[in-house]
Scaffold this motif. Structure first.
Motif, PDB file in Angstrom:
ATOM      1  N   TYR A 103      58.646 -62.086 -56.335  1.00 43.59           N
ATOM      2  CA  TYR A 103      57.405 -61.320 -56.418  1.00 43.59           C
ATOM      3  C   TYR A 103      57.277 -60.724 -57.817  1.00 43.59           C
ATOM      4  N   SER A 104      56.067 -60.401 -58.222  1.00 43.70           N
ATOM      5  CA  SER A 104      55.868 -59.670 -59.474  1.00 43.70           C
ATOM      6  C   SER A 104      56.419 -58.269 -59.305  1.00 43.70           C
ATOM      7  N   VAL A 105      57.017 -57.737 -60.383  1.00 49.32           N
ATOM      8  CA  VAL A 105      57.616 -56.409 -60.335  1.00 49.32           C
ATOM      9  C   VAL A 105      57.046 -55.543 -61.454  1.00 49.32           C
ATOM     10  N   ASP A 106      57.225 -54.232 -61.322  1.00 50.07           N
ATOM     11  CA  ASP A 106      56.860 -53.284 -62.364  1.00 50.07           C
ATOM     12  C   ASP A 106      58.008 -53.274 -63.372  1.00 50.07           C
ATOM     13  N   SER A 107      57.878 -54.042 -64.432  1.00 49.32           N
ATOM     14  CA  SER A 107      58.981 -54.240 -65.377  1.00 49.32           C
ATOM     15  C   SER A 107      59.270 -53.010 -66.232  1.00 49.32           C
ATOM     16  N   LYS A 108      58.384 -52.048 -66.257  1.00 47.47           N
ATOM     17  CA  LYS A 108      58.575 -50.854 -67.086  1.00 47.47           C
ATOM     18  C   LYS A 108      59.329 -49.735 -66.364  1.00 47.47           C
ATOM     19  N   ASN A 109      59.359 -49.750 -65.036  1.00 44.68           N
ATOM     20  CA  ASN A 109      59.909 -48.622 -64.281  1.00 44.68           C
ATOM     21  C   ASN A 109      61.036 -48.999 -63.328  1.00 44.68           C
ATOM     22  N   GLY A 110      61.885 -49.908 -63.722  1.00 43.25           N
ATOM     23  CA  GLY A 110      63.033 -50.259 -62.894  1.00 43.25           C
ATOM     24  C   GLY A 110      64.231 -49.405 -63.269  1.00 43.25           C
ATOM     25  N   LYS A 111      65.313 -49.597 -62.536  1.00 44.25           N
ATOM     26  CA  LYS A 111      66.553 -48.903 -62.908  1.00 44.25           C
ATOM     27  C   LYS A 111      67.721 -49.845 -62.689  1.00 44.25           C
ATOM     28  N   ALA A 112      68.736 -49.664 -63.536  1.00 46.45           N
ATOM     29  CA  ALA A 112      69.944 -50.482 -63.447  1.00 46.45           C
ATOM     30  C   ALA A 112      71.149 -49.564 -63.431  1.00 46.45           C
ATOM     31  N   LEU A 113      72.114 -49.886 -62.588  1.00 47.32           N
ATOM     32  CA  LEU A 113      73.317 -49.087 -62.447  1.00 47.32           C
ATOM     33  C   LEU A 113      74.512 -50.040 -62.435  1.00 47.32           C
ATOM     34  N   PHE A 114      75.472 -49.795 -63.361  1.00 48.34           N
ATOM     35  CA  PHE A 114      76.664 -50.630 -63.403  1.00 48.34           C
ATOM     36  C   PHE A 114      77.774 -49.939 -62.623  1.00 48.34           C
ATOM     37  N   LEU A 115      78.217 -50.571 -61.544  1.00 49.14           N
ATOM     38  CA  LEU A 115      79.288 -50.047 -60.705  1.00 49.14           C
ATOM     39  C   LEU A 115      80.595 -50.645 -61.212  1.00 49.14           C
ATOM     40  N   SER A 116      81.299 -49.896 -62.068  1.00 49.25           N
ATOM     41  CA  SER A 116      82.474 -50.447 -62.749  1.00 49.25           C
ATOM     42  C   SER A 116      83.611 -50.782 -61.789  1.00 49.25           C
ATOM     43  N   GLU A 117      83.788 -50.014 -60.717  1.00 47.12           N
ATOM     44  CA  GLU A 117      84.859 -50.303 -59.761  1.00 47.12           C
ATOM     45  C   GLU A 117      84.630 -51.632 -59.045  1.00 47.12           C
ATOM     46  N   GLU A 118      83.372 -51.938 -58.769  1.00 46.61           N
ATOM     47  CA  GLU A 118      83.023 -53.199 -58.092  1.00 46.61           C
ATOM     48  C   GLU A 118      82.694 -54.313 -59.083  1.00 46.61           C
ATOM     49  N   GLU A 119      82.622 -53.976 -60.371  1.00 44.43           N
ATOM     50  CA  GLU A 119      82.229 -54.916 -61.421  1.00 44.43           C
ATOM     51  C   GLU A 119      80.888 -55.571 -61.095  1.00 44.43           C
ATOM     52  N   THR A 120      79.934 -54.747 -60.702  1.00 41.64           N
ATOM     53  CA  THR A 120      78.625 -55.227 -60.261  1.00 41.64           C
ATOM     54  C   THR A 120      77.515 -54.437 -60.942  1.00 41.64           C
ATOM     55  N   LEU A 121      76.490 -55.146 -61.385  1.00 35.13           N
ATOM     56  CA  LEU A 121      75.284 -54.512 -61.907  1.00 35.13           C
ATOM     57  C   LEU A 121      74.245 -54.539 -60.801  1.00 35.13           C
ATOM     58  N   GLU A 122      73.686 -53.379 -60.489  1.00 34.79           N
ATOM     59  CA  GLU A 122      72.667 -53.276 -59.447  1.00 34.79           C
ATOM     60  C   GLU A 122      71.343 -52.905 -60.101  1.00 34.79           C
ATOM     61  N   VAL A 123      70.373 -53.811 -60.036  1.00 36.69           N
ATOM     62  CA  VAL A 123      69.066 -53.622 -60.644  1.00 36.69           C
ATOM     63  C   VAL A 123      68.048 -53.419 -59.521  1.00 36.69           C
ATOM     64  N   THR A 124      67.327 -52.290 -59.571  1.00 40.12           N
ATOM     65  CA  THR A 124      66.300 -51.991 -58.567  1.00 40.12           C
ATOM     66  C   THR A 124      64.939 -52.020 -59.243  1.00 40.12           C
ATOM     67  N   LEU A 125      64.034 -52.839 -58.712  1.00 41.20           N
ATOM     68  CA  LEU A 125      62.705 -53.023 -59.289  1.00 41.20           C
ATOM     69  C   LEU A 125      61.639 -52.799 -58.224  1.00 41.20           C
TER      70      LEU A 125
END
Length: 137
Positions: A103-125
């Motif tokens: 789907y199209s997303v709001d590319s200006k207002n997302g957030k990204a969180l790097f979970l270092s213990e899990e070695e995972t990047l979580e991007v919410t759009l």
């Protein structure tokens, strides 16, 4: 056979080129990381117990798109992330992910969180939708 373009030297029209293809790089040797695309929905008791809104569990009623990307042996400072309306482009020294979003997303207002213990990047759009009888907020 007719050429629709005004400039007869062009090989194709811009409508024929898929959106996001300018990011494609088939010669890049980096491997694609594991990832998950999840849909997130904001619901309250009026939705769950009373069914007062017309929301259902389908992706058509979800407000957010969450992408979880496994990046083992990666530091948060090594990550380059570019979000367009329908494309997520992630690059690290060892991994590369070009993801065409459903789907199209709001590319200006997302957030990204790097979970270092899990070695995972979580991007919410936030999904950009036209208002309809379900998505009215």
């Amino acid at each position: 056979f007719q050429v629709k373009s005004e400039n007869r030297k062009t090989i194709w029209n811009t409508e024929e080129v898929p959106e996001g293809s300018e990011f494609d790089d088939t010669w890049d040797p980096r491997e694609q990381p594991e990832y998950q695309v999840l849909f997130k929905q904001c619901v309250g008791t009026e939705d769950v117990f009373f069914g007062m809104s017309r929301k259902d569990p389908s992706t058509a009623c979800c407000e957010d798109l969450v992408i979880r990307i496994k990046l083992p042996e990666t530091k948060s400072t090594e990550i380059t992330l570019d979000i367009q309306d329908k494309v997520l482009d992630l690059r690290t020294p060892k991994k590369k992910l070009l993801l065409h979003l459903p789907y199209s997303v709001d590319s200006k207002n997302g957030k990204a969180l790097f979970l270092s213990e899990e070695e995972t990047l979580e991007v919410t759009l936030r999904v950009s939708r036209k208002f309809d009888f379900i998505n009215f907020v």
